[in-house]
Motif scaffolding. Structure first.
Motif, PDB file in Angstrom:
ATOM      1  N   GLN A 244      -1.495  10.650  -8.586  1.00 27.46           N
ATOM      2  CA  GLN A 244      -3.289  10.724  -9.909  1.00 27.46           C
ATOM      3  C   GLN A 244      -2.739  11.333 -11.664  1.00 27.46           C
ATOM      4  OE1 GLN A 244      -5.638   8.890  -9.541  1.00 27.46           O
ATOM      5  NE2 GLN A 244      -6.891  10.275  -9.168  1.00 27.46           N
ATOM      6  N   GLN A 245      -1.676  12.824 -11.292  1.00 27.75           N
ATOM      7  CA  GLN A 245      -1.534  13.180 -12.385  1.00 27.75           C
ATOM      8  C   GLN A 245      -1.007  12.486 -13.443  1.00 27.75           C
ATOM      9  OE1 GLN A 245       1.327  16.947 -11.740  1.00 27.75           O
ATOM     10  NE2 GLN A 245      -0.086  17.353  -9.354  1.00 27.75           N
ATOM     11  N   TRP A 246       0.406  11.852 -13.387  1.00 31.21           N
ATOM     12  CA  TRP A 246       0.364  10.184 -14.259  1.00 31.21           C
ATOM     13  C   TRP A 246      -0.172   9.029 -14.474  1.00 31.21           C
ATOM     14  CZ3 TRP A 246       3.909  11.319 -17.631  1.00 31.21           C
ATOM     15  CH2 TRP A 246       5.351  12.877 -17.134  1.00 31.21           C
ATOM     16  N   GLY A 247      -1.340   9.242 -13.552  1.00 34.56           N
ATOM     17  CA  GLY A 247      -2.120   7.876 -14.116  1.00 34.56           C
ATOM     18  C   GLY A 247      -1.657   6.590 -14.251  1.00 34.56           C
ATOM     19  N   SER A 248      -2.256   6.114 -15.873  1.00 39.10           N
ATOM     20  CA  SER A 248      -1.416   4.805 -16.205  1.00 39.10           C
ATOM     21  C   SER A 248       0.288   4.621 -16.846  1.00 39.10           C
ATOM     22  CB  SER A 248      -1.915   4.487 -16.719  1.00 39.10           C
ATOM     23  OG  SER A 248      -2.294   5.251 -18.377  1.00 39.10           O
ATOM     24  N   ALA A 249       0.482   6.095 -16.953  1.00 37.02           N
ATOM     25  CA  ALA A 249       2.141   5.827 -17.226  1.00 37.02           C
ATOM     26  C   ALA A 249       2.665   5.794 -16.420  1.00 37.02           C
ATOM     27  CB  ALA A 249       2.414   7.500 -17.703  1.00 37.02           C
ATOM     28  N   LEU A 250       2.993   6.055 -14.897  1.00 41.68           N
ATOM     29  CA  LEU A 250       3.354   5.784 -14.178  1.00 41.68           C
ATOM     30  C   LEU A 250       3.264   4.332 -13.786  1.00 41.68           C
ATOM     31  CD1 LEU A 250       4.857   6.320 -11.595  1.00 41.68           C
ATOM     32  CD2 LEU A 250       3.186   7.466 -10.067  1.00 41.68           C
ATOM     33  N   ALA A 251       1.904   4.123 -13.560  1.00 44.36           N
ATOM     34  CA  ALA A 251       1.154   2.557 -13.289  1.00 44.36           C
ATOM     35  C   ALA A 251       1.781   2.011 -14.575  1.00 44.36           C
ATOM     36  CB  ALA A 251       0.164   2.275 -13.015  1.00 44.36           C
ATOM     37  N   GLU A 252       1.900   2.077 -15.463  1.00 45.64           N
ATOM     38  CA  GLU A 252       2.852   0.770 -16.482  1.00 45.64           C
ATOM     39  C   GLU A 252       4.116   0.024 -16.096  1.00 45.64           C
ATOM     40  OE1 GLU A 252       1.880   2.958 -20.383  1.00 45.64           O
ATOM     41  OE2 GLU A 252      -0.255   1.893 -20.192  1.00 45.64           O
ATOM     42  N   GLU A 253       4.884   1.858 -15.811  1.00 42.99           N
ATOM     43  CA  GLU A 253       6.251   1.953 -15.670  1.00 42.99           C
ATOM     44  C   GLU A 253       6.686   0.809 -14.227  1.00 42.99           C
ATOM     45  OE1 GLU A 253       9.099   2.420 -17.587  1.00 42.99           O
ATOM     46  OE2 GLU A 253       8.036   3.963 -19.124  1.00 42.99           O
ATOM     47  N   LEU A 254       5.733   0.647 -13.874  1.00 39.75           N
ATOM     48  CA  LEU A 254       5.996   0.144 -12.229  1.00 39.75           C
ATOM     49  C   LEU A 254       5.334  -1.096 -12.851  1.00 39.75           C
ATOM     50  CD1 LEU A 254       5.088   2.752  -9.035  1.00 39.75           C
ATOM     51  CD2 LEU A 254       6.867   1.671 -10.019  1.00 39.75           C
ATOM     52  N   CYS A 255       4.687  -1.750 -13.608  1.00 34.97           N
ATOM     53  CA  CYS A 255       4.279  -2.938 -13.896  1.00 34.97           C
ATOM     54  C   CYS A 255       5.795  -3.385 -14.464  1.00 34.97           C
ATOM     55  CB  CYS A 255       3.030  -3.584 -14.925  1.00 34.97           C
ATOM     56  SG  CYS A 255       2.254  -2.765 -13.866  1.00 34.97           S
ATOM     57  N   ASP A 256       6.680  -2.737 -15.319  1.00 30.50           N
ATOM     58  CA  ASP A 256       7.049  -3.311 -16.017  1.00 30.50           C
ATOM     59  C   ASP A 256       8.195  -3.479 -14.825  1.00 30.50           C
ATOM     60  OD1 ASP A 256       6.622  -3.666 -18.212  1.00 30.50           O
ATOM     61  OD2 ASP A 256       7.680  -1.383 -19.290  1.00 30.50           O
ATOM     62  N   VAL A 257       8.491  -2.827 -14.081  1.00 33.89           N
ATOM     63  CA  VAL A 257       9.973  -3.681 -12.403  1.00 33.89           C
ATOM     64  C   VAL A 257       9.532  -4.694 -11.995  1.00 33.89           C
ATOM     65  CG1 VAL A 257      10.661  -2.663 -10.329  1.00 33.89           C
ATOM     66  CG2 VAL A 257      10.296  -1.362 -12.406  1.00 33.89           C
ATOM     67  N   VAL A 258       8.290  -4.263 -11.837  1.00 41.72           N
ATOM     68  CA  VAL A 258       7.741  -6.242 -11.300  1.00 41.72           C
ATOM     69  C   VAL A 258       7.798  -7.726 -12.490  1.00 41.72           C
ATOM     70  CG1 VAL A 258       5.221  -7.794 -11.022  1.00 41.72           C
ATOM     71  CG2 VAL A 258       5.699  -4.815 -10.169  1.00 41.72           C
ATOM     72  N   ILE A 259       7.441  -7.184 -13.670  1.00 42.67           N
ATOM     73  CA  ILE A 259       7.864  -8.268 -14.626  1.00 42.67           C
ATOM     74  C   ILE A 259       9.077  -8.720 -14.755  1.00 42.67           C
ATOM     75  CG2 ILE A 259       7.366  -8.555 -16.819  1.00 42.67           C
ATOM     76  CD1 ILE A 259       4.634  -6.859 -16.461  1.00 42.67           C
ATOM     77  N   ALA A 260      10.359  -7.076 -14.887  1.00 41.22           N
ATOM     78  CA  ALA A 260      11.650  -7.912 -15.183  1.00 41.22           C
ATOM     79  C   ALA A 260      12.035  -8.683 -13.821  1.00 41.22           C
ATOM     80  CB  ALA A 260      12.362  -5.843 -15.173  1.00 41.22           C
TER      81      ALA A 260
ATOM     82  N   GLY B 119      -8.108   4.485  -7.840  1.00 42.36           N
ATOM     83  CA  GLY B 119      -6.629   4.453  -8.654  1.00 42.36           C
ATOM     84  C   GLY B 119      -6.866   4.292  -9.657  1.00 42.36           C
ATOM     85  N   PRO B 120      -5.763   4.590 -10.978  1.00 41.80           N
ATOM     86  CA  PRO B 120      -5.339   4.294 -12.313  1.00 41.80           C
ATOM     87  C   PRO B 120      -4.486   2.639 -12.171  1.00 41.80           C
ATOM     88  CG  PRO B 120      -3.482   6.123 -11.909  1.00 41.80           C
ATOM     89  CD  PRO B 120      -4.573   6.170 -10.307  1.00 41.80           C
TER      90      PRO B 120
END
Length: 245
Positions: A71-87, A135-136
């Motif tokens: 929660q502290q990192w919120g969307s920043a962490l979620a966005e990085e994990l999204c990039d892992v999925v997309i890659a 969650g974010p």
């Protein structure tokens, strides 16, 4: 592997401070990234030769302490994990039905360092959207300098493939709940870095910036698209990379 390596290096740099607190009983970002790739592989469905459908929406269920860190990192962490999925989806040539979204959910029954990944295949619908999980969450497009986005009724729909069909049919990629819209009304097509609106023989026609689309019309940032009584706006949103805004 180059894209994926860059994404994971950025992810490690982004969240090292939050998750490296001297405890080995906490979920590490790289563990989440690895679990997401496994979930893609395990849940992928072979539809035909050369076409494999994979999940695009993921929820990581976390313990009390791990959820607080996420929660502290919120969307920043979620966005990085999204990039892992997309890659990974790009590398494996998986097809995605809609924008990639990763969210974090609180599961008090889990102990620190243990997590579960839930996934689903969700198609974008402009007429109704399910509430976002707890969650974010962050929808992301293919890594690029700009993300093509459609704005409809205050919502943003990221274009995640070379062809996205809009229409009144439930089989359309983006559902437009408008009786003036044909079942398969308009295609948003990406070719060689350019984005076009292509009318699919609709009854009432498609309009870009007030001009009827006779064949196809190139879209620019801010272009207005009219379908029946519905108004859409095309945007080019600057992409993020390496976790930096």
């Amino acid at each position: 592997m180059g894209i994926l390596d860059n994404v994971e290096r950025g992810l490690e740099k982004l969240v090292r401070g939050a998750f490296s607190t001297g405890s080995h009983s906490q979920v590490q970002p790289i563990e989440l990234a690895s679990a997401l790739r496994k979930e893609l592989d395990n849940r992928s469905l072979v539809l035909s030769q050369g076409r494999t459908l994979a999940p695009n929406v993921f929820a990581a269920r976390l313990s009390d302490s791990d959820f607080n860190l996420a929660q502290q990192w919120g969307s920043a962490l979620a966005e990085e994990l999204c990039d892992v999925v997309i890659a990974h989806a790009t590398t494996q040539q998986y097809s995605l039905q809609g924008p990639v979204r990763v969210s974090f959910e609180h599961d008090p029954e889990l102990r620190a360092g243990v997590f579960e990944i839930d996934s689903s295949i969700e198609k974008v619908a402009a007429s109704h959207r399910s509430p976002a999980p707890e969650g974010p969450a962050a929808p992301r497009n293919q890594p690029a300098r700009y993300h093509p986005v459609l704005e409809i009724d205050g919502q943003q729909y990221f274009i995640t493939s070379g062809s996205v069909v809009l229409g009144r049919s439930s089989e359309a990629d983006i559902l437009i709940d408008d009786t003036g819209v044909s079942r398969r009304h308009l295609e948003i097509r990406t070719e060689n870095g350019r984005v076009y609106a292509v009318d699919l023989g609709s009854t009432n026609g498609s309009y870009v910036d007030g001009q009827r689309v006779t064949d196809r019309a190139e879209l620019d940032d801010g272009s207005s698209i009219s379908l029946g009584r519905s108004r859409l706006t095309f945007r080019l949103v600057p992409a993020q990379s390496g976790g930096q805004r």
